[in-house]
Design a protein around this motif. Structure first.
Motif, PDB file in Angstrom:
ATOM      1  N   HIS A  46     -62.018 -24.449 -20.298  1.00 49.90           N
ATOM      2  CA  HIS A  46     -61.702 -25.808 -20.741  1.00 49.90           C
ATOM      3  C   HIS A  46     -62.433 -26.858 -19.900  1.00 49.90           C
ATOM      4  O   HIS A  46     -63.109 -27.735 -20.441  1.00 49.90           O
ATOM      5  CB  HIS A  46     -60.196 -26.057 -20.712  1.00 49.90           C
ATOM      6  N   ASP A  47     -62.315 -26.812 -18.583  1.00 49.19           N
ATOM      7  CA  ASP A  47     -62.958 -27.810 -17.730  1.00 49.19           C
ATOM      8  C   ASP A  47     -64.475 -27.765 -17.842  1.00 49.19           C
ATOM      9  O   ASP A  47     -65.134 -28.800 -17.877  1.00 49.19           O
ATOM     10  CB  ASP A  47     -62.526 -27.632 -16.276  1.00 49.19           C
ATOM     11  N   ASN A  95     -72.535 -30.927 -21.972  1.00 50.77           N
ATOM     12  CA  ASN A  95     -73.242 -31.610 -23.063  1.00 50.77           C
ATOM     13  C   ASN A  95     -73.399 -30.689 -24.266  1.00 50.77           C
ATOM     14  O   ASN A  95     -74.296 -30.880 -25.068  1.00 50.77           O
ATOM     15  CB  ASN A  95     -74.623 -32.080 -22.588  1.00 50.77           C
ATOM     16  N   ILE A  96     -72.536 -29.706 -24.371  1.00 50.47           N
ATOM     17  CA  ILE A  96     -72.607 -28.732 -25.464  1.00 50.47           C
ATOM     18  C   ILE A  96     -72.038 -29.368 -26.727  1.00 50.47           C
ATOM     19  O   ILE A  96     -70.932 -29.908 -26.717  1.00 50.47           O
ATOM     20  CB  ILE A  96     -71.816 -27.457 -25.102  1.00 50.47           C
ATOM     21  N   SER A  97     -72.775 -29.306 -27.830  1.00 46.93           N
ATOM     22  CA  SER A  97     -72.316 -29.905 -29.092  1.00 46.93           C
ATOM     23  C   SER A  97     -71.327 -29.006 -29.825  1.00 46.93           C
ATOM     24  O   SER A  97     -70.320 -29.481 -30.351  1.00 46.93           O
ATOM     25  CB  SER A  97     -73.505 -30.183 -30.010  1.00 46.93           C
ATOM     26  N   PHE A  98     -71.642 -27.700 -29.893  1.00 43.60           N
ATOM     27  CA  PHE A  98     -70.807 -26.741 -30.619  1.00 43.60           C
ATOM     28  C   PHE A  98     -70.579 -25.504 -29.768  1.00 43.60           C
ATOM     29  O   PHE A  98     -71.475 -25.065 -29.045  1.00 43.60           O
ATOM     30  CB  PHE A  98     -71.476 -26.289 -31.930  1.00 43.60           C
ATOM     31  N   GLY A 155     -60.816 -25.718 -36.490  1.00 46.93           N
ATOM     32  CA  GLY A 155     -61.677 -26.185 -35.421  1.00 46.93           C
ATOM     33  C   GLY A 155     -60.984 -27.263 -34.605  1.00 46.93           C
ATOM     34  O   GLY A 155     -60.070 -27.938 -35.082  1.00 46.93           O
ATOM     35  N   PHE A 156     -61.423 -27.427 -33.363  1.00 44.30           N
ATOM     36  CA  PHE A 156     -60.867 -28.462 -32.507  1.00 44.30           C
ATOM     37  C   PHE A 156     -61.953 -28.928 -31.550  1.00 44.30           C
ATOM     38  O   PHE A 156     -63.051 -28.387 -31.532  1.00 44.30           O
ATOM     39  CB  PHE A 156     -59.614 -27.964 -31.766  1.00 44.30           C
ATOM     40  N   VAL A 157     -61.661 -29.954 -30.773  1.00 47.80           N
ATOM     41  CA  VAL A 157     -62.648 -30.556 -29.886  1.00 47.80           C
ATOM     42  C   VAL A 157     -62.139 -30.538 -28.451  1.00 47.80           C
ATOM     43  O   VAL A 157     -60.959 -30.829 -28.202  1.00 47.80           O
ATOM     44  CB  VAL A 157     -62.949 -32.012 -30.314  1.00 47.80           C
ATOM     45  N   THR A 171     -67.356 -31.374 -27.326  1.00 48.25           N
ATOM     46  CA  THR A 171     -67.744 -30.079 -27.898  1.00 48.25           C
ATOM     47  C   THR A 171     -66.808 -29.688 -29.026  1.00 48.25           C
ATOM     48  O   THR A 171     -65.594 -29.608 -28.842  1.00 48.25           O
ATOM     49  CB  THR A 171     -67.718 -28.977 -26.818  1.00 48.25           C
ATOM     50  N   LYS A 172     -67.371 -29.447 -30.205  1.00 43.20           N
ATOM     51  CA  LYS A 172     -66.587 -28.969 -31.336  1.00 43.20           C
ATOM     52  C   LYS A 172     -66.496 -27.452 -31.242  1.00 43.20           C
ATOM     53  O   LYS A 172     -67.510 -26.761 -31.163  1.00 43.20           O
ATOM     54  CB  LYS A 172     -67.213 -29.381 -32.659  1.00 43.20           C
ATOM     55  N   ILE A 173     -65.272 -26.910 -31.234  1.00 42.35           N
ATOM     56  CA  ILE A 173     -65.016 -25.481 -31.093  1.00 42.35           C
ATOM     57  C   ILE A 173     -64.737 -24.916 -32.490  1.00 42.35           C
ATOM     58  O   ILE A 173     -63.827 -25.377 -33.182  1.00 42.35           O
ATOM     59  CB  ILE A 173     -63.795 -25.227 -30.179  1.00 42.35           C
TER      60      ILE A 173
END
Length: 68
Positions: A14-15, A21-24, A36-38, A42-44
């Motif tokens: 999480h931290d 700077n990861i987008s996905f 999905g969640f953010v 970062t979109k997970i």
């Protein structure tokens, strides 16, 4: 089913994710889908079929896609 050894295959990021700077972040191997969640920016996302014989495929949507 939660088993005693399941935690041996988990990692808490999480931290790391929240400050990246990861987008996905695409993940799998859970056999079930959750929405999905953010975390941070970062979109997970996940898209898993699961085992058909164990009826894990009911949450799978073959028409669902995401674009990068």
């Amino acid at each position: 089913m939660k088993r005693p050894l399941n935690e041996a295959f988990e990692v808490e990021l999480h931290d790391y994710t929240a400050h990246s700077n990861i987008s996905f972040w695409l993940y799998g191997h859970l056999h079930t889908n959750i929405p999905g969640f953010v975390i941070g920016s970062t979109k997970i996302l996940t898209k898993q079929l699961g085992y058909l014989r164990q009826h894990e495929h009911h949450s799978y949507n073959g028409n669902e896609v995401f674009e990068i």
